[in-house]
Design an enzyme around this catalytic site. Sequence first.
Site, PDB file in Angstrom:
ATOM      1  N   ASP A   1       9.482   2.397  12.085  1.00 28.76           N
ATOM      2  CA  ASP A   1       9.088   1.325  13.140  1.00 28.76           C
ATOM      3  C   ASP A   1      10.181   0.125  13.216  1.00 28.76           C
ATOM      4  OD1 ASP A   1       8.194   0.837  10.736  1.00 28.76           O
ATOM      5  OD2 ASP A   1       6.322  -0.400  11.286  1.00 28.76           O
TER       6      ASP A   1
ATOM      7  N   HIS B   1       0.669  -1.017  -0.163  1.00 30.89           N
ATOM      8  CA  HIS B   1      -0.196  -0.160   0.180  1.00 30.89           C
ATOM      9  C   HIS B   1       0.914   0.687   0.164  1.00 30.89           C
ATOM     10  CE1 HIS B   1       0.973   1.149   4.425  1.00 30.89           C
ATOM     11  NE2 HIS B   1       0.790  -0.892   4.283  1.00 30.89           N
TER      12      HIS B   1
END
Length: 422
Positions: free
Chosen positions: A200, A48
């Site tokens: 992250d 995405h």
Amino acid sequence: MSEFNLINILRNRGLISHITNEDNLNKLIQNNSISLYCGFDPTEESLHIGHLLPLITLKRFQIEGHKPIVLIGGATSLIGDPSFKKKERDLNHINIINIWTEKISKQIAYFLDFNCGQNSAVLLNNNTWFKEMNILSFLREVGKYFSINTMINRSAVKQRISRPDQGISFTEFSYTLLQAYDFFILHKRYQVYLQIGGADQWGNISSGMHLINRKMKKEVYGLTVPLLTQSNGIKFGKTELGTIWLDANKTSPYKFYQFWMNIDDSNIYYFLKIFTFVSILEIQKREQQKYIKNQIINDKIFLAKNITRLVHGEEKLLAVERITEFLFFKKIHQIQKSDLEQLKQDGIPSINISMIKDLQEALVLSSLATSRTQAKKMISANSISINTKKIKQNHLFENKDKLFGKFTLLSRGKKNHCLLCW
């Protein structure tokens, strides 16, 4: 240090969140063509828009003569990365992972050059080495180099441990060791000196650098790109309406284009810097002129076109522009059947129609009107169009109203549409 140095370019464009030993890394990439990698776990059948930044960063390194390696996590996706996830992922069957791996590999191949000589991109799968390793070998070769005390204090782990309703399984807890071993193998076999990823991933990247240093006494490097969130705190790439996928069959190019058209005005020039290859000078010039009439909307169009072209190509962008001209500027003669099929996919609301009495009934069925009485008033008020043509009285549908024998665009005003699919 030159402002045209690659690391400086990335920093000036807002593409660096973390970086290790920047001076040494700068010297390395200025004097050598290096190999670098980024990993993508196939936990879905498509990437995405949240994956765009690491892909674009890989491409920037390749443009400067470096060799990008894309690592598909055929093995690690069977475990699931717990980094900043609120709960444990569902474990997918290996057959599903293999199907998703193939689809994602094809997507990635669109962004990088796999046939450009010495710095051609390489696509690998970490299942290649993990399928040959047993648990005892893993514990001896990898586990012994990591302290539980350090691992348990990683913010991604602490966040889950502090949630008594969820916690973290040993399966997910071990994920960082698997990714560390990936970096080790890639350095040993392919001379990879740099791993990039989203912010992250910093803890996982640090684990890889630690393992290589302990086992090989070598310095390697890590670089992360920003992990973007929207104003509501939701991770960029996911919206209230669903994830914006890179696969045209999951998110149509038209919906993809409209996503960028609907971003907050304050993000336009930042997104031009990080998501496109438009020069900083041109972006700065556009930002200086943003108070000129219509400049903001023109710059949004410029952004949407650039990113849609990057992800879907020129042909799909032209289709998006035809759809836009059709919906907003009533240029019906340019529309193609494939464009209307794209609209049906997720561009605008649509309903399947077999038989219908008249326009009033169609307006009610399409939810453009709440009743036949309201529909009648809308038609009388000259606010209803069929295929961009104003309708002044109730209408019985004919074959000439069916574009390509299949579609009819029903509109209320300029912004409310429904596609009737016969």
